[in-house]
Motif scaffolding. Structure first.
Motif, PDB file in Angstrom:
ATOM      1  N   ILE A  77      91.990  34.500  46.809  1.00 21.67           N
ATOM      2  CA  ILE A  77      91.789  34.136  45.413  1.00 21.67           C
ATOM      3  C   ILE A  77      91.401  32.667  45.356  1.00 21.67           C
ATOM      4  O   ILE A  77      92.094  31.807  45.905  1.00 21.67           O
ATOM      5  N   ARG A  78      90.290  32.392  44.685  1.00 29.34           N
ATOM      6  CA  ARG A  78      89.769  31.037  44.534  1.00 29.34           C
ATOM      7  C   ARG A  78      89.737  30.706  43.046  1.00 29.34           C
ATOM      8  O   ARG A  78      89.427  31.567  42.225  1.00 29.34           O
ATOM      9  N   VAL A  79      90.042  29.456  42.719  1.00 29.38           N
ATOM     10  CA  VAL A  79      90.081  29.006  41.327  1.00 29.38           C
ATOM     11  C   VAL A  79      89.173  27.786  41.200  1.00 29.38           C
ATOM     12  O   VAL A  79      89.296  26.833  41.976  1.00 29.38           O
ATOM     13  N   TYR A  80      88.257  27.828  40.227  1.00 29.12           N
ATOM     14  CA  TYR A  80      87.257  26.769  40.071  1.00 29.12           C
ATOM     15  C   TYR A  80      87.247  26.208  38.665  1.00 29.12           C
ATOM     16  O   TYR A  80      87.533  26.906  37.698  1.00 29.12           O
ATOM     17  N   GLY A  81      86.866  24.935  38.565  1.00 30.11           N
ATOM     18  CA  GLY A  81      86.749  24.269  37.277  1.00 30.11           C
ATOM     19  C   GLY A  81      85.309  23.975  36.933  1.00 30.11           C
ATOM     20  O   GLY A  81      84.546  23.505  37.770  1.00 30.11           O
ATOM     21  N   LEU A  82      84.957  24.272  35.709  1.00 30.74           N
ATOM     22  CA  LEU A  82      83.627  23.976  35.178  1.00 30.74           C
ATOM     23  C   LEU A  82      83.773  22.782  34.242  1.00 30.74           C
ATOM     24  O   LEU A  82      84.348  22.893  33.161  1.00 30.74           O
ATOM     25  N   ILE A  83      83.274  21.637  34.686  1.00 32.10           N
ATOM     26  CA  ILE A  83      83.328  20.410  33.900  1.00 32.10           C
ATOM     27  C   ILE A  83      81.901  20.147  33.413  1.00 32.10           C
ATOM     28  O   ILE A  83      81.000  19.945  34.227  1.00 32.10           O
ATOM     29  N   GLY A  85      87.145  23.111  43.112  1.00 36.07           N
ATOM     30  CA  GLY A  85      88.280  24.024  43.079  1.00 36.07           C
ATOM     31  C   GLY A  85      88.631  24.451  44.485  1.00 36.07           C
ATOM     32  O   GLY A  85      88.179  23.865  45.461  1.00 36.07           O
ATOM     33  N   GLY A  86      89.436  25.497  44.577  1.00 32.29           N
ATOM     34  CA  GLY A  86      89.834  25.946  45.896  1.00 32.29           C
ATOM     35  C   GLY A  86      90.772  27.124  45.860  1.00 32.29           C
ATOM     36  O   GLY A  86      90.896  27.805  44.843  1.00 32.29           O
ATOM     37  N   GLY A  87      91.450  27.333  46.970  1.00 36.48           N
ATOM     38  CA  GLY A  87      92.258  28.517  47.175  1.00 36.48           C
ATOM     39  C   GLY A  87      93.626  28.460  46.515  1.00 36.48           C
ATOM     40  O   GLY A  87      94.308  27.441  46.569  1.00 36.48           O
ATOM     41  N   CYS A 102      96.998  25.760  40.287  1.00 36.36           N
ATOM     42  CA  CYS A 102      96.086  25.606  41.421  1.00 36.36           C
ATOM     43  C   CYS A 102      94.914  24.711  41.037  1.00 36.36           C
ATOM     44  O   CYS A 102      94.564  23.787  41.782  1.00 36.36           O
ATOM     45  N   LEU A 103      94.324  24.972  39.887  1.00 37.57           N
ATOM     46  CA  LEU A 103      93.178  24.172  39.448  1.00 37.57           C
ATOM     47  C   LEU A 103      93.567  22.705  39.274  1.00 37.57           C
ATOM     48  O   LEU A 103      92.859  21.808  39.741  1.00 37.57           O
ATOM     49  N   ARG A 104      94.696  22.456  38.646  1.00 39.65           N
ATOM     50  CA  ARG A 104      95.167  21.073  38.474  1.00 39.65           C
ATOM     51  C   ARG A 104      95.390  20.396  39.835  1.00 39.65           C
ATOM     52  O   ARG A 104      95.005  19.248  40.046  1.00 39.65           O
TER      53      ARG A 104
END
Length: 147
Positions: free
Chosen positions: A7-13, A36-38, A48-50
């Motif tokens: 599971i990967r979590v990414y941020g769209l800025i 982002g990352g794992g 996770c994102l933070r």
């Protein structure tokens, strides 16, 4: 069930029709993706994102809003028998990013030679899709161009 999941979590800025990207060298390959990352065991997706933004950018984020979760099968590119699930959130920096990142239309892999080397940049949304290394990120690029 045979097989594994990652599971990967990414941020769209987003800023002025630009989106923040990372050009990175990882697992022996150069790649361009969203920051982002794992997800780590016992961690929530927003936690996770933070954490990833603190580790990679030394930045806090706010106004975190779900954008997309993978809704199709995706084989993890570098791991056999592993299904990839990616979760994307739109967010904003709490403060102005330090340093201010340049707007660059093309990936910059110069200076990225070992695992963990990375370079952040703003990319115009209209140039986004062809630069992204991974199929799910490319889908996100399409979605951002349509908004």
């Amino acid at each position: 069930m045979n097989g594994n999941f990652t599971i990967r979590v990414y941020g769209l800025i987003l800023h002025n029709r630009n989106v923040l990207l990372i050009d990175e060298f990882q697992l022996g390959h150069p790649m361009t993706k969203f920051p982002g990352g794992g997800l780590e065991y016992g961690e929530g997706t927003i936690d996770c994102l933070r954490r990833e933004f603190r580790e990679e950018l030394q930045q806090e984020i706010r106004d975190i809003e779900h954008f997309y979760t993978t809704d199709f099968y995706q084989q993890a590119q570098f791991f056999e028998n592993t299904q990839l699930l990616s979760i994307y959130y739109k967010a904003e920096f709490t403060n102005q990013p330090k340093p201010n990142f340049a707007v660059e239309r093309e990936p910059d892999y110069s200076g990225l030679h070992k695992n963990g080397d990375m370079h952040f940049r703003w990319c115009p949304i209209e140039n986004l899709q062809e630069q992204l290394s991974f199929p799910i990120d490319q889908k996100i690029g399409e979605m951002l161009q349509c908004r």
